[in-house]
Motif scaffolding. Structure first.
Motif, PDB file in Angstrom:
ATOM      1  N   GLU A   3       0.803  -1.215   0.000  1.00  7.41           N
ATOM      2  CA  GLU A   3       0.000   0.000   0.000  1.00  7.41           C
ATOM      3  C   GLU A   3       0.839   1.270   0.000  1.00  7.41           C
ATOM      4  OE1 GLU A   3      -3.145  -0.158   2.896  1.00  7.41           O
ATOM      5  OE2 GLU A   3      -3.966  -1.975   2.013  1.00  7.41           O
ATOM      6  N   ASN A   5       1.820   4.781  -1.751  1.00 12.02           N
ATOM      7  CA  ASN A   5       1.297   5.795  -2.657  1.00 12.02           C
ATOM      8  C   ASN A   5       2.340   6.030  -3.750  1.00 12.02           C
ATOM      9  OD1 ASN A   5      -1.322   6.847  -1.472  1.00 12.02           O
ATOM     10  ND2 ASN A   5       0.034   6.808   0.298  1.00 12.02           N
ATOM     11  N   ASP A  29       5.351   8.351  -4.167  1.00 13.22           N
ATOM     12  CA  ASP A  29       4.868   9.712  -3.956  1.00 13.22           C
ATOM     13  C   ASP A  29       5.619  10.294  -2.757  1.00 13.22           C
ATOM     14  OD1 ASP A  29       3.302  12.015  -3.117  1.00 13.22           O
ATOM     15  OD2 ASP A  29       1.639  11.206  -4.298  1.00 13.22           O
ATOM     16  N   ASP A  32       4.171  10.126   0.706  1.00 13.18           N
ATOM     17  CA  ASP A  32       4.074   8.854   1.421  1.00 13.18           C
ATOM     18  C   ASP A  32       5.172   8.830   2.475  1.00 13.18           C
ATOM     19  OD1 ASP A  32       4.778   5.872   1.887  1.00 13.18           O
ATOM     20  OD2 ASP A  32       2.897   5.759   0.759  1.00 13.18           O
ATOM     21  N   ASN A  78      -7.698  11.053 -10.586  1.00 15.82           N
ATOM     22  CA  ASN A  78      -6.494  11.544  -9.908  1.00 15.82           C
ATOM     23  C   ASN A  78      -5.312  11.501 -10.878  1.00 15.82           C
ATOM     24  OD1 ASN A  78      -5.030  12.607  -7.817  1.00 15.82           O
ATOM     25  ND2 ASN A  78      -4.659  10.641  -6.836  1.00 15.82           N
ATOM     26  N   GLY A  95      -1.912   9.214 -10.032  1.00  9.47           N
ATOM     27  CA  GLY A  95      -1.685   8.908  -8.630  1.00  9.47           C
ATOM     28  C   GLY A  95      -2.497   7.693  -8.218  1.00  9.47           C
ATOM     29  N   LYS A  97      -2.271   3.835  -5.435  1.00 10.14           N
ATOM     30  CA  LYS A  97      -1.610   3.131  -4.344  1.00 10.14           C
ATOM     31  C   LYS A  97      -1.543   1.660  -4.726  1.00 10.14           C
ATOM     32  CE  LYS A  97      -3.794   3.405  -0.425  1.00 10.14           C
ATOM     33  NZ  LYS A  97      -4.271   3.645   0.939  1.00 10.14           N
ATOM     34  N   SER A 119      -5.116   6.508  -4.636  1.00 10.23           N
ATOM     35  CA  SER A 119      -4.084   7.101  -3.789  1.00 10.23           C
ATOM     36  C   SER A 119      -4.696   7.832  -2.607  1.00 10.23           C
ATOM     37  CB  SER A 119      -3.255   8.091  -4.610  1.00 10.23           C
ATOM     38  OG  SER A 119      -2.308   8.745  -3.798  1.00 10.23           O
ATOM     39  N   ASP A 120      -3.894   8.006  -1.580  1.00  8.21           N
ATOM     40  CA  ASP A 120      -4.304   8.818  -0.434  1.00  8.21           C
ATOM     41  C   ASP A 120      -4.117  10.311  -0.720  1.00  8.21           C
ATOM     42  OD1 ASP A 120      -4.798   6.484   1.014  1.00  8.21           O
ATOM     43  OD2 ASP A 120      -2.826   6.508   1.979  1.00  8.21           O
ATOM     44  N   PHE A 121      -3.411  10.627  -1.816  1.00 13.56           N
ATOM     45  CA  PHE A 121      -3.051  12.017  -2.110  1.00 13.56           C
ATOM     46  C   PHE A 121      -3.567  12.437  -3.479  1.00 13.56           C
ATOM     47  CE2 PHE A 121       0.390  10.145   0.477  1.00 13.56           C
ATOM     48  CZ  PHE A 121       0.218  10.905   1.629  1.00 13.56           C
ATOM     49  N   THR A 127       2.552  18.502  -8.202  1.00 16.77           N
ATOM     50  CA  THR A 127       2.983  17.185  -7.721  1.00 16.77           C
ATOM     51  C   THR A 127       4.387  16.820  -8.179  1.00 16.77           C
ATOM     52  OG1 THR A 127       0.704  16.411  -7.558  1.00 16.77           O
ATOM     53  CG2 THR A 127       2.418  14.726  -7.681  1.00 16.77           C
TER      54      THR A 127
END
Length: 168
Positions: A3, A5, A29, A32, A78, A95, A97, A119-121, A127
């Motif tokens: 997991e 990113n 990322d 992360d 994303n 983006g 994960k 992704s979490d972002f 970016t």
């Protein structure tokens, strides 16, 4: 590693002639937590000698069109266009994960496309610049830690000149 990113920089020019394989630069990322302090965020970095005997870095890992479809699906909206200096779109950054694992041949890591998810972002126009800034800051920190007295005597700009593969 699970997991993580990731960002995938995809350029249409890196598609094979038969259209079945895409060479993609996948990076951790910088946002992360596992990217903290890393001077190279690429999953694969290979030094390649050019015809003019000048070295360059290759970051591309081959993914099938089906694997790319999974990455793009997980990224959903994303994504952000990658433009050249004239503002013309030359690629896209996605983006997402996923879990990563060692490549079967050569060095580096590859995305397990069976594990991709959003992704979490959020990916935006800053970016990729943030990726570069994160690598530069980590390289500067390593240089400062390794040469504290020199870092105090010279400037920050001098300390940032570290031989690491550059993003971009």
């Amino acid at each position: 590693m699970t997991e993580i990113n990731l960002l995938a920089r995809v350029f249409p020019t890196n598609l094979t002639k038969d259209g079945k394989t895409q060479y993609v630069d996948v990076q951790v990322d910088a946002r992360d937590s596992r990217a903290s302090g890393q001077t190279n965020l690429h999953l694969r970095s290979e030094r390649v000698e050019r015809d003019d005997n000048k070295p360059r870095w290759s970051y591309g890992v081959p993914y099938s069109t089906n694997q790319m479809a999974e990455i793009i699906k997980a990224a959903g909206p994303n994504r952000e266009p990658i433009a050249n200096k004239d503002g013309t779109q030359i690629g896209t950054v996605y983006g997402f994960k996923a879990n990563v694992m060692p490549v079967t041949r050569g060095t580096g890591l590859v995305v397990n496309t069976k594990s991709v998810q959003p992704s979490d972002f959020e990916v935006d126009g800053d970016t990729l610049n943030n990726q570069f800034d994160s690598v530069r800051a980590a390289a500067l920190m390593r240089a400062v830690q390794g040469r504290a007295p020199a870092a105090e005597q010279t400037g920050v700009a001098e300390q940032a000149k570290v031989n690491e593969p550059a993003i971009g």
